[in-house]
Every structure is written in structure tokens, then in C-alpha cells.
Design a protein around this motif. Structure first.
Motif, PDB file in Angstrom:
ATOM      1  N   TYR A  14      -3.468   7.143   1.933  1.00 44.62           N
ATOM      2  CA  TYR A  14      -2.258   6.553   1.347  1.00 44.62           C
ATOM      3  C   TYR A  14      -2.392   5.044   1.431  1.00 44.62           C
ATOM      4  O   TYR A  14      -2.555   4.497   2.542  1.00 44.62           O
ATOM      5  N   LEU A  15      -2.422   4.369   0.291  1.00 45.15           N
ATOM      6  CA  LEU A  15      -2.526   2.908   0.276  1.00 45.15           C
ATOM      7  C   LEU A  15      -1.162   2.318   0.589  1.00 45.15           C
ATOM      8  O   LEU A  15      -0.166   2.694  -0.045  1.00 45.15           O
ATOM      9  N   THR A  16      -1.084   1.402   1.515  1.00 46.48           N
ATOM     10  CA  THR A  16       0.182   0.799   1.921  1.00 46.48           C
ATOM     11  C   THR A  16      -0.067  -0.515   2.636  1.00 46.48           C
ATOM     12  O   THR A  16      -1.084  -0.664   3.329  1.00 46.48           O
ATOM     13  N   PRO A  17       0.857  -1.494   2.486  1.00 50.43           N
ATOM     14  CA  PRO A  17       0.684  -2.741   3.232  1.00 50.43           C
ATOM     15  C   PRO A  17       0.772  -2.511   4.731  1.00 50.43           C
ATOM     16  O   PRO A  17       0.360  -3.340   5.535  1.00 50.43           O
ATOM     17  N   ARG A  18       1.293  -1.343   5.118  1.00 51.35           N
ATOM     18  CA  ARG A  18       1.503  -1.034   6.543  1.00 51.35           C
ATOM     19  C   ARG A  18       0.282  -0.349   7.156  1.00 51.35           C
ATOM     20  O   ARG A  18       0.306   0.039   8.322  1.00 51.35           O
ATOM     21  N   GLY A  19      -0.775  -0.190   6.329  1.00 53.19           N
ATOM     22  CA  GLY A  19      -1.947   0.529   6.822  1.00 53.19           C
ATOM     23  C   GLY A  19      -2.895  -0.342   7.625  1.00 53.19           C
ATOM     24  O   GLY A  19      -2.756  -1.571   7.650  1.00 53.19           O
TER      25      GLY A  19
ATOM     26  N   CYS B  17      -0.894   7.422  -4.333  1.00 55.13           N
ATOM     27  CA  CYS B  17      -0.393   6.119  -4.773  1.00 55.13           C
ATOM     28  C   CYS B  17       1.128   6.152  -4.761  1.00 55.13           C
ATOM     29  O   CYS B  17       1.743   6.883  -5.548  1.00 55.13           O
ATOM     30  N   GLY B  18       1.705   5.337  -3.868  1.00 56.05           N
ATOM     31  CA  GLY B  18       3.158   5.276  -3.774  1.00 56.05           C
ATOM     32  C   GLY B  18       3.732   4.255  -4.747  1.00 56.05           C
ATOM     33  O   GLY B  18       3.007   3.434  -5.321  1.00 56.05           O
ATOM     34  N   ARG B  19       5.056   4.372  -4.924  1.00 56.67           N
ATOM     35  CA  ARG B  19       5.800   3.352  -5.675  1.00 56.67           C
ATOM     36  C   ARG B  19       7.118   3.139  -4.937  1.00 56.67           C
ATOM     37  O   ARG B  19       7.274   3.612  -3.815  1.00 56.67           O
TER      38      ARG B  19
ATOM     39  N   GLU C 186       9.725   1.824  -2.481  1.00 59.75           N
ATOM     40  CA  GLU C 186       9.480   1.202  -1.172  1.00 59.75           C
ATOM     41  C   GLU C 186       8.433   1.981  -0.389  1.00 59.75           C
ATOM     42  O   GLU C 186       8.152   1.662   0.760  1.00 59.75           O
ATOM     43  N   GLY C 187       7.872   3.008  -1.019  1.00 58.06           N
ATOM     44  CA  GLY C 187       6.869   3.791  -0.322  1.00 58.06           C
ATOM     45  C   GLY C 187       7.254   5.262  -0.216  1.00 58.06           C
ATOM     46  O   GLY C 187       8.187   5.730  -0.864  1.00 58.06           O
ATOM     47  N   VAL C 188       6.517   5.983   0.621  1.00 56.81           N
ATOM     48  CA  VAL C 188       6.637   7.435   0.769  1.00 56.81           C
ATOM     49  C   VAL C 188       7.284   7.777   2.118  1.00 56.81           C
ATOM     50  O   VAL C 188       7.035   7.097   3.131  1.00 56.81           O
TER      51      VAL C 188
ATOM     52  N   VAL D 197      -3.881   3.096   4.757  1.00 55.65           N
ATOM     53  CA  VAL D 197      -4.886   2.037   4.631  1.00 55.65           C
ATOM     54  C   VAL D 197      -4.348   0.886   3.776  1.00 55.65           C
ATOM     55  O   VAL D 197      -3.668   1.109   2.771  1.00 55.65           O
ATOM     56  N   SER D 198      -4.641  -0.350   4.205  1.00 58.07           N
ATOM     57  CA  SER D 198      -4.228  -1.539   3.455  1.00 58.07           C
ATOM     58  C   SER D 198      -5.456  -2.248   2.893  1.00 58.07           C
ATOM     59  O   SER D 198      -6.478  -2.346   3.582  1.00 58.07           O
ATOM     60  N   ILE D 199      -5.344  -2.752   1.659  1.00 59.17           N
ATOM     61  CA  ILE D 199      -6.474  -3.537   1.116  1.00 59.17           C
ATOM     62  C   ILE D 199      -6.261  -5.029   1.368  1.00 59.17           C
ATOM     63  O   ILE D 199      -7.091  -5.840   0.976  1.00 59.17           O
TER      64      ILE D 199
ATOM     65  N   ASP E 235      -3.304  -8.284   3.255  1.00 58.83           N
ATOM     66  CA  ASP E 235      -1.952  -8.605   3.747  1.00 58.83           C
ATOM     67  C   ASP E 235      -1.139  -9.303   2.672  1.00 58.83           C
ATOM     68  O   ASP E 235      -0.864 -10.504   2.742  1.00 58.83           O
ATOM     69  N   TYR E 236      -0.813  -8.546   1.644  1.00 64.79           N
ATOM     70  CA  TYR E 236       0.060  -9.015   0.558  1.00 64.79           C
ATOM     71  C   TYR E 236       0.668  -7.742  -0.038  1.00 64.79           C
ATOM     72  O   TYR E 236       0.120  -6.643   0.136  1.00 64.79           O
ATOM     73  N   VAL E 237       1.798  -7.872  -0.701  1.00 64.13           N
ATOM     74  CA  VAL E 237       2.518  -6.691  -1.174  1.00 64.13           C
ATOM     75  C   VAL E 237       2.334  -6.493  -2.677  1.00 64.13           C
ATOM     76  O   VAL E 237       2.709  -7.352  -3.477  1.00 64.13           O
ATOM     77  N   LEU E 238       1.712  -5.389  -3.045  1.00 60.98           N
ATOM     78  CA  LEU E 238       1.527  -5.036  -4.453  1.00 60.98           C
ATOM     79  C   LEU E 238       2.756  -4.278  -4.960  1.00 60.98           C
ATOM     80  O   LEU E 238       3.655  -3.957  -4.188  1.00 60.98           O
TER      81      LEU E 238
ATOM     82  N   GLY F 249       2.611  -1.289  -6.244  1.00 58.27           N
ATOM     83  CA  GLY F 249       2.400   0.133  -6.028  1.00 58.27           C
ATOM     84  C   GLY F 249       0.977   0.360  -5.568  1.00 58.27           C
ATOM     85  O   GLY F 249       0.172  -0.563  -5.505  1.00 58.27           O
ATOM     86  N   GLY F 250       0.658   1.613  -5.267  1.00 54.54           N
ATOM     87  CA  GLY F 250      -0.649   1.911  -4.702  1.00 54.54           C
ATOM     88  C   GLY F 250      -1.790   1.975  -5.693  1.00 54.54           C
ATOM     89  O   GLY F 250      -2.965   1.973  -5.309  1.00 54.54           O
ATOM     90  N   GLU F 251      -1.477   1.997  -6.994  1.00 50.22           N
ATOM     91  CA  GLU F 251      -2.536   2.251  -7.995  1.00 50.22           C
ATOM     92  C   GLU F 251      -3.613   1.169  -8.004  1.00 50.22           C
ATOM     93  O   GLU F 251      -4.805   1.475  -8.035  1.00 50.22           O
TER      94      GLU F 251
HETATM   95  C1  LIG Z   1       6.036  -1.865   3.284  1.00 47.50           C
HETATM   96  O1  LIG Z   1       5.657  -1.377   2.044  1.00 47.50           O
HETATM   97  C2  LIG Z   1       6.207  -1.934   0.924  1.00 47.50           C
HETATM   98  C3  LIG Z   1       7.269  -2.788   0.968  1.00 47.50           C
HETATM   99  C4  LIG Z   1       7.786  -3.275  -0.210  1.00 47.50           C
HETATM  100  C5  LIG Z   1       7.229  -2.927  -1.454  1.00 47.50           C
HETATM  101  C6  LIG Z   1       6.144  -2.083  -1.475  1.00 47.50           C
HETATM  102  C7  LIG Z   1       5.515  -1.763  -2.811  1.00 47.50           C
HETATM  103  N1  LIG Z   1       4.689  -0.581  -2.727  1.00 47.50           N
HETATM  104  C8  LIG Z   1       5.139   0.670  -3.009  1.00 47.50           C
HETATM  105  C9  LIG Z   1       4.101   1.558  -2.824  1.00 47.50           C
HETATM  106  C10 LIG Z   1       2.972   0.804  -2.455  1.00 47.50           C
HETATM  107  C11 LIG Z   1       1.647   1.139  -2.139  1.00 47.50           C
HETATM  108  C12 LIG Z   1       0.755   0.154  -1.737  1.00 47.50           C
HETATM  109  C13 LIG Z   1       1.191  -1.175  -1.641  1.00 47.50           C
HETATM  110  C14 LIG Z   1       0.274  -2.210  -1.110  1.00 47.50           C
HETATM  111  C15 LIG Z   1      -0.919  -2.013  -0.442  1.00 47.50           C
HETATM  112  C16 LIG Z   1      -1.373  -3.275  -0.048  1.00 47.50           C
HETATM  113  N2  LIG Z   1      -2.527  -3.596   0.678  1.00 47.50           N
HETATM  114  N3  LIG Z   1      -0.478  -4.158  -0.476  1.00 47.50           N
HETATM  115  N4  LIG Z   1       0.545  -3.520  -1.114  1.00 47.50           N
HETATM  116  C17 LIG Z   1       2.483  -1.535  -1.997  1.00 47.50           C
HETATM  117  C18 LIG Z   1       3.372  -0.539  -2.391  1.00 47.50           C
HETATM  118  C19 LIG Z   1       5.646  -1.582  -0.318  1.00 47.50           C
END
Ligand SMILES: COc1cccc(Cn2ccc3ccc(-c4cc(N)[nH]n4)cc32)c1
Length: 239
Positions: free
Chosen positions: A86-91, A112-114, A116-118, A131-133, A135-138, A140-142
Motif C-alpha cells: 500500500y503506497l502511503t506517505p505514512r509508509g 492505490c488509495g485515494r 485521505e487513504g484506506v 511504503v512511501s516513495i 516525504d511529500y503528499v501525492l 493518490g497512490g497511482e
Molecule cells: C497521510 O496520508 C495522506 C494524507 C493526505 C492526503 C493523502 C493523499 N493520498 C491518498 C491516497 C494516497 C496514497 C499515496 C500517497 C502518497 C505516497 C507518498 N510517498 N506520498 N503521497 C498519497 C495518498 C494521503
């Protein structure tokens, strides 16, 4: 069976996207890897195929429902050993070691989440790697999934010919790559380093190693510290 990326997303049309071009695209056409998308919307609830709901405890945005994501994950015929990510900034930060691990198996499932996440419960229940790619907020996960897939596909057998650049020159020894130069020998008043034109391969290798160490020390003190620890550790082990 080719190495398979199973991608769960609300935007299946985003895949293979740029990975349908160039080396990755040719490898896809040659069945060296497969890109299988699963539309999360098709697992949505009710007439409107709802996939999200308001966050418990209040707060902005919406959260993707655990029952919807679980049904989608259950629909993926995951081969043994395939990681579910699961791609996430929290990973935790994605590393080249992770990429090597994912490509050593039969494939990878990417969630791939959208919004605020899953919902955390389905990630826990299914032991999904978070997992995070970076330290910035995209949005979505795609796009993060495309980055991870690009790094994986280039490691698959037969994808990067010998003519291509080093399969994983950066990071394979924990150091950043040395700087690259090509013709012309002088450009804009800047010359190519003499050693690279010397034909002395030992001197070139030494210069490149020194440059890798310098660049890593200057730009990535974290990698440099790990490198020192590993080299100190291994020299102690060798006695
Ligand atoms: C705390 O997580 C979030 C807080 C606010 C908005 C979002 C937006 N968001 C939704 C699903 C999702 C999946 C991945 C990511 C992502 C991954 C990385 N490395 N950066 N951003 C961002 C995503 C997420």
C-alpha cells in the motif's frame, strides 16, 4: 507465468501509462511482465458503488472502506510470496532492497488509495506492507505505484539489455552513482575530467569510486553513515 503487477485502483486507465512506452513497454509487449488492473469501483457498495465514507472521529475528507478494499484484495489471485504493498506517505521509505525483493517473487500486488487513504483495519488484517516513495503528499497512490513498478520492471530478466545503463548502479553498493560525462570534451568552457580521457581504467575506476563516496557524503549523510557502518562491520568480520 510472467512477473505480474496486480494493481488495485479507482483509475485503472492510468496503467500502464508511461510504463507502456520505451523499455518497459517493449518488455510488456514481449510478455516479460504483466500489468493487471482491478477497478476498486467495481467492489463498491450499492447503486452508486460507494467505496468511501466519512472518517470516524471527525476530520476532513473521506476514507476508503475496509470491506470494499478487502473484497478487491480477495479477488486478486495472489501467487505465494507475492508482496502486497500500500503506497502511503505514512509508509516506511521504499528502498532498492525492497525492489529486489519484489522482483525476486512471482509479482506484486499494489493497492492505490485515494481520498485521505484506506481504513487501517484492512491493511492490518491482510498484513499489507505500507511504503512511501518520499516525504511529500501525492493526490493518490497511482503515481507512487508507477514509480515502484518502473524500478521493478528494469530489474526483470531480459528487460535491460547490456547496452542500457547499469541495471542498478546506484544503491547496489549503498552509494550514489558517480557523475557522467560524454562528448564534446569541452562544453561551455567546462572540460571533461582528464582521467576519463586517459584510457587508464584503474585510475578511472578509482576516480569513479572517490566521486561516488564524495557525492554520497555530501548529499546523503544517511546513506554515507550506513555505508561506513557496513564497511566497518565487514572489515571487522574479515578480521
Ligand atoms: C497521510 O496520508 C495522506 C494524507 C493526505 C492526503 C493523502 C493523499 N493520498 C491518498 C491516497 C494516497 C496514497 C499515496 C500517497 C502518497 C505516497 C507518498 N510517498 N506520498 N503521497 C498519497 C495518498 C494521503
Amino acid at each position: 507465468m510472467s512477473w505480474t503487477a496486480a494493481i488495485l485502483t479507482l483509475f485503472p486507465e492510468m496503467f500502464p501509462g508511461p510504463l507502456g512506452q520505451s523499455l518497459a513497454g517493449r518488455a510488456l509487449d514481449a510478455d516479460l511482465w504483466r500489468c493487471e488492473t482491478h477497478d476498486l469501483r467495481s467492489f463498491g457498495l450499492g447503486r452508486h458503488k460507494t467505496v468511501d465514507d466519512t472518517p470516524c472521529g471527525g476530520g476532513a475528507g473521506m476514507v476508503m472502506r475496509p470491506d470494499v478494499v478487502d473484497a478487491a484484495l480477495a479477488s486478486v489471485s495472489r501467487n505465494d510470496g507475492a508482496s502486497c504493498v500500500y503506497l502511503t506517505p505514512r509508509g516506511r521509505p521504499l528502498t532498492q532492497a525492497d525492489i529486489r525483493r519484489y522482483t525476486a517473487g512471482s509479482g506484486v500486488t499494489l493497492l492505490c488509495g485515494r481520498y485521505e487513504g484506506v481504513d487501517e483495519r484492512v491493511l492490518e488484517a491482510r498484513s499489507v506492507e505500507q511504503v512511501s516513495i518520499g516525504d511529500y503528499v501525492l493526490s493518490g497512490g497511482e503515481t507512487a505505484a508507477l514509480v515502484l513498478l518502473d524500478a521493478c520492471v528494469r530489474l526483470l530478466p531480459g528487460v535491460m539489455g547490456s547496452a542500457e545503463s547499469g541495471v542498478e548502479e546506484s544503491f547496489s553498493d549503498g552509494l550514489l552513482e558517480y557523475p557522467h560525462y560524454t562528448r564534446p570534451a569541452e562544453w561551455n568552457g567546462r572540460a571533461v575530467p582528464d582521467v576519463l580521457l586517459s584510457g587508464n581504467h584503474a585510475a578511472i575506476a578509482r576516480w569513479r569510486r572517490e566521486q561516488s563516496e564524495r557525492v554520497t557524503r555530501e548529499r546523503r549523510p544517511d546513506l554515507w553513515a550506513a555505508h561506513l557502518s557496513n564497511t566497518t562491520h565487514s572489515s571487522v568480520q574479515e578480521g
